[in-house]
Enzyme design. Structure first.
Site, PDB file in Angstrom:
ATOM      1  N   ASP A 113       0.853  -1.613  -0.503  1.00 23.08           N
ATOM      2  CA  ASP A 113       0.237   0.003  -0.365  1.00 23.08           C
ATOM      3  C   ASP A 113       0.439   1.412   0.012  1.00 23.08           C
ATOM      4  OD1 ASP A 113      -2.383  -2.261   0.140  1.00 23.08           O
ATOM      5  OD2 ASP A 113      -2.909  -0.660   2.518  1.00 23.08           O
ATOM      6  N   HIS A 158      -6.066   3.371  -4.384  1.00 26.42           N
ATOM      7  CA  HIS A 158      -6.162   3.336  -2.495  1.00 26.42           C
ATOM      8  C   HIS A 158      -6.512   5.186  -1.863  1.00 26.42           C
ATOM      9  CE1 HIS A 158      -4.895   1.896   1.898  1.00 26.42           C
ATOM     10  NE2 HIS A 158      -4.133   2.207   1.409  1.00 26.42           N
ATOM     11  N   HIS A 175      -4.875  10.007   0.730  1.00 23.91           N
ATOM     12  CA  HIS A 175      -5.291   8.574   2.137  1.00 23.91           C
ATOM     13  C   HIS A 175      -5.519   8.951   2.950  1.00 23.91           C
ATOM     14  CE1 HIS A 175      -3.547   5.779   4.643  1.00 23.91           C
ATOM     15  NE2 HIS A 175      -2.669   5.105   3.206  1.00 23.91           N
ATOM     16  N   HIS A 180       3.542  -2.762   2.997  1.00 19.00           N
ATOM     17  CA  HIS A 180       3.727  -0.726   2.372  1.00 19.00           C
ATOM     18  C   HIS A 180       5.090  -1.107   1.883  1.00 19.00           C
ATOM     19  CE1 HIS A 180       0.328  -0.825   6.140  1.00 19.00           C
ATOM     20  NE2 HIS A 180       0.837   0.121   4.734  1.00 19.00           N
TER      21      HIS A 180
END
Length: 269
Positions: A89, A140, A144, A234
């Site tokens: 991510d 995503h 964020h 990540h």
């Protein structure tokens, strides 16, 4: 990502459901862990010059599948054998994403990258590499944010802008979506489906964003390994050098243990 956000993510993922795809392609809640889906290469782009059947000939075309509106994100993949899905991510980040891609390429493994639009816009070449090497790129959001605190209009903007950037660099619009911090709400599910995306959460959180040490990340992956598991790591959002090193350690061990790292397959499309 803050410690509070991590708690929110873990809580949201823990409350999410586990689904299987039945023979009628409708989601069915699973009572026990199931194996992951078989690997699938990226679909070829249709040629603009492909010959079409003459009018009145050939089977009728099926209507395009419509993405279902779910009430919980998918947590694991279905299929046969010891299969797992690796996801990364917050990127792409030119400091860490190339190292992850190099390791995946070395072991001929495909993964999923849930990218943020503001990062992807500045690193289009990495999206192109992901496409060339057979990885899946998911949405995503752009910046964020915590979606549960945004208006429906703002959520749509966060999603759609990111899908536009992904299409530009990757070559096609994303079919998967992951909410930042694992914080989902009805608007996120509905808008994601309208944009043609399935919501995917995770089964194993490496907590690599806390920089717990390479050994701790490796240990969490190996202890959580099981058929159908989706692993969260990540490749941006902070110092991700531990995440890069950890992948180089646990990936060959998983493969040596008989696991097949695969990609999810949307049967209804």
């Amino acid at each position: 990502m803050t410690a509070g956000a991590g708690v929110a993510a873990a809580g949201a993922a823990g409350a999410a459901g586990v689904f299987l795809w039945g023979e009628d392609d409708k989601p069915v809640r699973a009572a026990a862990p199931a194996a992951g889906a078989p690997a699938r290469s990226l679909p070829l782009k249709p040629s603009a010059y492909r010959l079409q059947p003459l009018t009145g000939y050939g089977p009728p075309r099926a209507a395009p599948g419509r993405t279902p509106v779910r009430h919980e994100p998918l947590l694991r993949m279905t299929g046969r054998g010891r299969t797992m899905v690796l996801t990364f991510d917050d990127g792409p980040d030119p400091r860490y994403t190339p190292g992850i891609l190099d390791t995946l390429a070395h072991y001929d493994v495909r993964a999923m990258f849930f990218v943020c639009g503001e990062m992807a816009a500045d690193n289009q070449e990495l999206l192109g590499r992901m496409a060339d090497e057979g990885h899946i790129v998911g949405n995503h959001t752009w910046s964020h944010p915590l979606l549960t605190r945004l208006t429906r209009r703002r959520i749509r903007s966060e999603m759609s802008r990111t899908s536009d950037v992904i299409e530009e660099g990757y070559g096609e619009r994303p079919r998967w979506f992951r909410a930042p911090y694992g914080a989902w709400n009805r608007d996120a599910f509905q808008l994601g489906a309208e944009l043609g995306m399935e919501p995917l959460a995770w089964t194993v959180d490496t907590l690599d964003w806390t920089t717990p040490g390479t050994g701790s990340i490796v240990d969490r992956v190996e202890k959580g390994a099981a058929p159908g598991v989706v692993v969260l790591s990540h490749d941006a959002g902070g110092d991700r050098s531990q995440s890069v090193r950890a992948l180089g350690e646990y990936l060959p061990r998983l493969l040596d243990s008989g696991y097949h790292i695969t990609l999810p397959h949307r049967r209804y499309t």
